[in-house]
Design an enzyme around this catalytic site. Structure first.
Site, short mmCIF file in Angstrom:
data_model
loop_
_atom_site.label_atom_id
_atom_site.label_comp_id
_atom_site.label_asym_id
_atom_site.label_seq_id
_atom_site.Cartn_x
_atom_site.Cartn_y
_atom_site.Cartn_z
N HIS A 1 56.58 47.19 21.58
CA HIS A 1 55.65 48.22 21.08
C HIS A 1 54.21 47.91 21.51
CE1 HIS A 1 59.08 49.09 18.45
NE2 HIS A 1 59.06 47.80 18.15
N SER A 38 34.98 50.56 41.99
CA SER A 38 34.30 51.71 41.38
C SER A 38 33.00 51.97 42.12
CB SER A 38 34.01 51.44 39.90
OG SER A 38 33.11 52.41 39.37
#
EC number: 4.3.2.2
Length: 490
Positions: free
Chosen positions: A165, A295
């Site tokens: 999870h 970036s």
């Protein structure tokens, strides 16, 4: 420069002023693009016409050696401009190429496509292309598995925090986690090979699959019709052909093909999602080139662009299964033509997409970088909580009460959790246990009880068995191509 919608400018097809599929112009390998090229397709049509003529001649039809030789000499002499003009005039792609082939084979023109229907060249060529495209994909997938197997072997013993999870769970090892990826890809390799091996030739079946035109050519001789079908099938390199077809081979074949490719897409998406998550945790990174920019604004960024590309394209690959499912469901009786335009797109795109993600994933798997110190730090943050059961058992062995010890551990664990969650500090549970005289009987054992390798169970042994018993035998047929490196496209 022309304004948007200005029809006075006619951009050149395939040029910078015209749309080009990014799969062909940006991502997929030259060899896969060639398999789905016009040259490969129409050259295969001519080869099929030649095989048909050769078989018909062998079985007694009045076809001369001179006609056969003329066809052989012009297999690659394709006038694409003439074919395009003929198709525009006739509105029929196969007849356009029959005429174009006949133009450079005037002696053979009368026997080209003799007794055949369009699907003789169309469908049989598609099957040849599918088979040969699998030949390109299979070794690429095998190489990805091989690279990941090397990585799993190297990292078989390195403990790392497991996640369920996406919450901290029991420890595993970096190599064992990689084996989860490998196992899925091994299933894909077996499935791709199975579907390739199951491919059958459409063969020589006529307009509705009854072979009526060929029965007429051979004056009712059923045996010769069967021989013709068998001979052409063997010339094309297939072990068997469909006994039953309509005008086309059953479109369920396309479902089978795209199903295993879509399944491969799901596997790659899962793998690359895991890599992206691990990159965010700074535990593992894909290759990052010296001059690569992460970036345009944030110079420090090291984005997992290869894995992101794989996920992006894998999503497209997974959706393509819907096309053949719907196509097969609406093929009325012996055939409708609403399959043609759809199949031109989805079959090629599926293989070009699969080719791209395998090339990219191989590049990723050849340069994975692990950061053991980051992994170790994250283990230290979570392991104290996971070790509490071991500490309780050690205390009981030293004569303590399980219930009393459990309560002590519960209280100290909550205090340590508050430091982590409310103050942003480090997990100090073990320091609290060391400072509590109640736990003095096990203080000398704490280092051993907290050794991460003691929490990974049989992970290392599982990696070794899995690679030796399942992975390496599966890769054996591909040993000769294992050294090929992946070339990353744009």
């Amino acid at each position: 420069m022309a304004a948007a919608g200005d029809r006075s400018v006619q951009p050149e097809a395939g040029g910078p002023d015209s749309y080009r599929s990014p799969l062909a112009s940006r991502y997929a390998s030259p060899e896969m693009c060639f398999v789905f090229s016009d040259r490969y397709k129409f050259r295969t049509w001519r080869q099929l016409w030649l095989w048909l003529a050769e078989a018909e001649q062998t079985l007694g039809l009045p076809i001369t050696d001179e006609q056969i030789q003329e066809m052989k000499s012009n297999l690659d002499n394709i006038d694409f401009k003439m074919a395009a003009e003929e198709e525009k005039r006739l509105r029929h792609d196969v007849m356009a190429h029959v005429h174009t082939f006949g133009h450079c084979c005037p002696k053979a023109a009368g026997i080209i496509h003799l007794g055949a229907t369009s699907c003789y060249v169309g469908d049989n060529t598609d099957l040849i292309i599918l088979r040969n495209a699998f030949d390109l994909l299979l070794p690429k997938l095998a190489r990805v598995i091989s690279r990941l197997a090397d990585f799993a072997k190297e990292q078989a013993d390195l403990p790392t925090l497991g996640f369920t999870h996406f919450q901290p769970a029991q420890l595993t090892t970096v190599g064992k986690r990689c084996c989860l990826w490998i196992q899925d890809l091994c299933m894909d390799l077996q499935n791709l090979k199975r579907v390739q091996d199951d491919l059958r030739f459409r063969g020589v079946k006529g307009t509705t699959g009854t072979q009526a035109s060929f029965l007429q050519l051979f004056e009712g001789d059923h045996q010769k019709v069967e021989q013709l079908d068998k001979m052409v099938t063997e010339k094309a390199g297939f072990k068997r052909a469909f006994l039953i077809t309509g005008q086309t081979y059953t479109r369920k074949v396309d479902i089978e093909v795209l199903s295993v490719l879509a399944s491969l897409g799901a596997s790659v998406h899962k793998i690359c999602t895991d890599i992206r998550l691990l990159a965010s945790l700074k535990e593992l990174e894909e290759p990052f080139e010296k001059q690569q920019i992460g970036s345009s604004a944030m110079a420090y960024k090291r984005n997992p662009m290869r894995s992101e590309r794989c996920c992006s394209l894998a999503r497209h690959l997974m959706t393509l299964i819907l096309d053949p499912l719907q196509t097969a469901s609406v093929q009325w009786f012996e055939r409708t033509l609403d399959d043609s335009a759809n199949r031109r797109i989805c079959l090629a795109e599926a293989f070009l997409t699969a080719d791209t993600i395998l090339n990219t994933l191989q590049n990723v798997s050849e340069g994975l970088v692990v950061y053991p110190k980051v992994i170790e730090r994250r283990i230290r943050q979570e392991l104290p909580f996971m070790a509490t059961e071991n500490i309780i058992m050690a205390m009981v062995k030293a004569g303590g009460s399980r219930q009393d010890c459990h309560e002590k551990v519960r209280v100290l664990s909550q205090q340590a959790a508050a430091v982590v969650k409310q103050e942003g500090g480090d997990n100090d549970l073990i320091e609290r246990i060391r400072a509590d005289a109640y736990f003095s009987p096990v203080h000398s054992q704490l280092d051993r009880l907290l050794d991460p390798s003691s929490f990974t169970g049989c992970a290392s042994q599982q990696v070794q068995r899995f690679l030796e018993e399942e992975v390496f035998p599966l890769l054996k047929p591909y040993e000769s191509v294992m050294k090929v490196k992946a070339e990353l496209c744009l």
